[in-house]
Design an enzyme around this catalytic site. Structure first.
Site, PDB file in Angstrom:
ATOM      1  CG  ASP A 286      40.187  -4.202  64.068  1.00 43.59           C
ATOM      2  OD1 ASP A 286      41.431  -4.269  64.184  1.00 43.59           O
ATOM      3  OD2 ASP A 286      39.622  -3.636  63.117  1.00 43.59           O
TER       4      ASP A 286
ATOM      5  CE  LYS B 220      42.413  -3.461  61.394  1.00 44.54           C
ATOM      6  NZ  LYS B 220      41.204  -2.758  61.025  1.00 44.54           N
TER       7      LYS B 220
ATOM      8  CB  CYS C   9      38.239  -5.030  60.206  1.00 49.68           C
ATOM      9  SG  CYS C   9      37.855  -3.268  60.284  1.00 49.68           S
TER      10      CYS C   9
HETATM   11  N1  TIU Z   1      36.931  -3.765  62.828  1.00 47.06           N
HETATM   12  C1  TIU Z   1      35.871  -3.511  62.050  1.00 47.06           C
HETATM   13  O1  TIU Z   1      35.253  -4.412  61.495  1.00 47.06           O
HETATM   14  N2  TIU Z   1      35.488  -2.178  61.951  1.00 47.06           N
HETATM   15  C2  TIU Z   1      34.199  -1.773  61.689  1.00 47.06           C
HETATM   16  O2  TIU Z   1      33.913  -0.579  61.633  1.00 47.06           O
HETATM   17  N3  TIU Z   1      33.269  -2.747  61.546  1.00 47.06           N
HETATM   18  C3  TIU Z   1      31.928  -2.608  61.414  1.00 47.06           C
HETATM   19  O3  TIU Z   1      31.253  -3.604  61.157  1.00 47.06           O
HETATM   20  N4  TIU Z   1      31.371  -1.413  61.570  1.00 47.06           N
END
Ligand code: TIU
Length: 221
Positions: free
Chosen positions: A24, A129, A162
């Site tokens: 991500d 995802k 994530c």
């Molecule tokens: N990719 C991921 O970690 N999504 C989140 O929403 N992370 C947060 O820490 N908010």
């Protein structure tokens, strides 16, 4: 079998079965005006790891090893976004709302793209995802099985959300998981530290942790 020095003990590195998974590293989490910022976070901390993630990606590419990228994003009609996720709290922008980088966390919107410095190369696996974990509602497991991948090196954001969720999913599916400690980051330094402690405790209950340089040395060797 070679070994990579790591915490809590050496990682049993199999060059025929290992891949890098970058979680991500999207504009929506890294740049101002995206989803991460809309949740009230300062994105400067996560922005700082981009060069380190780039080094790790370059090392895997040079070694001819697979690089997998993930993106947290939803279909434009939001059919894969549970209302419980979209409606929670009082963010400045909700998933699907129009923001400065297009619709927040929507596949195809500029904000959902991976930052330019870490852009996937043609042929690399990109997993979109809808959840925090990259195995949930995706074909990641099939993709790994087809390629004989049984070990995953983790980088990306955020460490405790994530990245950790995907590491736990992978660990339960039998993968050896190694987190690159300086190629992952949280909006909350204490959460990153706690995640590293909790995954390595109890004899690597979830996995191993080591810095990027140590991983790159092993790939070179
Ligand atoms: N990719 C991921 O970690 N999504 C989140 O929403 N992370 C947060 O820490 N908010």
């Amino acid at each position: 079998m070679r070994e990579i020095p790591a915490d809590p003990f050496e990682f049993p590195y199999d060059p025929n079965a290992i891949a890098l998974i970058v979680i991500d590293m999207q504009r929506d989490f890294i740049e101002p005006g995206g989803f991460g910022a809309s949740l009230g976070n300062d994105v400067a901390l996560v922005q700082a790891i981009v060069p380190k993630v780039a080094e790790l990606i370059a090392g895997f590419r040079k070694a001819g090893l697979p690089v997998i990228h993930t993106r947290e994003c939803h279909r434009p009609d939001l059919s894969d976004c549970p209302p419980a996720k979209r409606l929670r709290g009082a963010p400045a922008l909700r998933i699907g709302d129009a923001g400065p980088m297009g619709r927040v966390l929507i596949a195809g919107a500029p904000g959902a793209e991976i930052v330019a410095e870490l852009a996937p190369l043609p042929g690399e696996i990109v997993i979109d995802k809808p959840g925090k974990g990259a195995f949930y509602a995706t074909d990641l497991g099939q993709q790994l099985t087809q390629r004989g991948i049984r070990q995953l090196v983790f980088a990306g954001v955020t460490t405790e959300v994530c990245v950790q969720t995907t590491m736990r999913e992978a660990n339960d599916r039998g993968y050896d998981c190694l987190l690159a400690s300086d190629a992952t980051e949280s909006y909350f330094p204490a959460f990153k530290a706690a995640t590293i402690e909790m995954i390595t405790a109890q004899g690597a209950i979830v996995g191993w942790v080591t810095p990027t340089a140590t991983i790159l040395e092993a790939l070179d060797g």
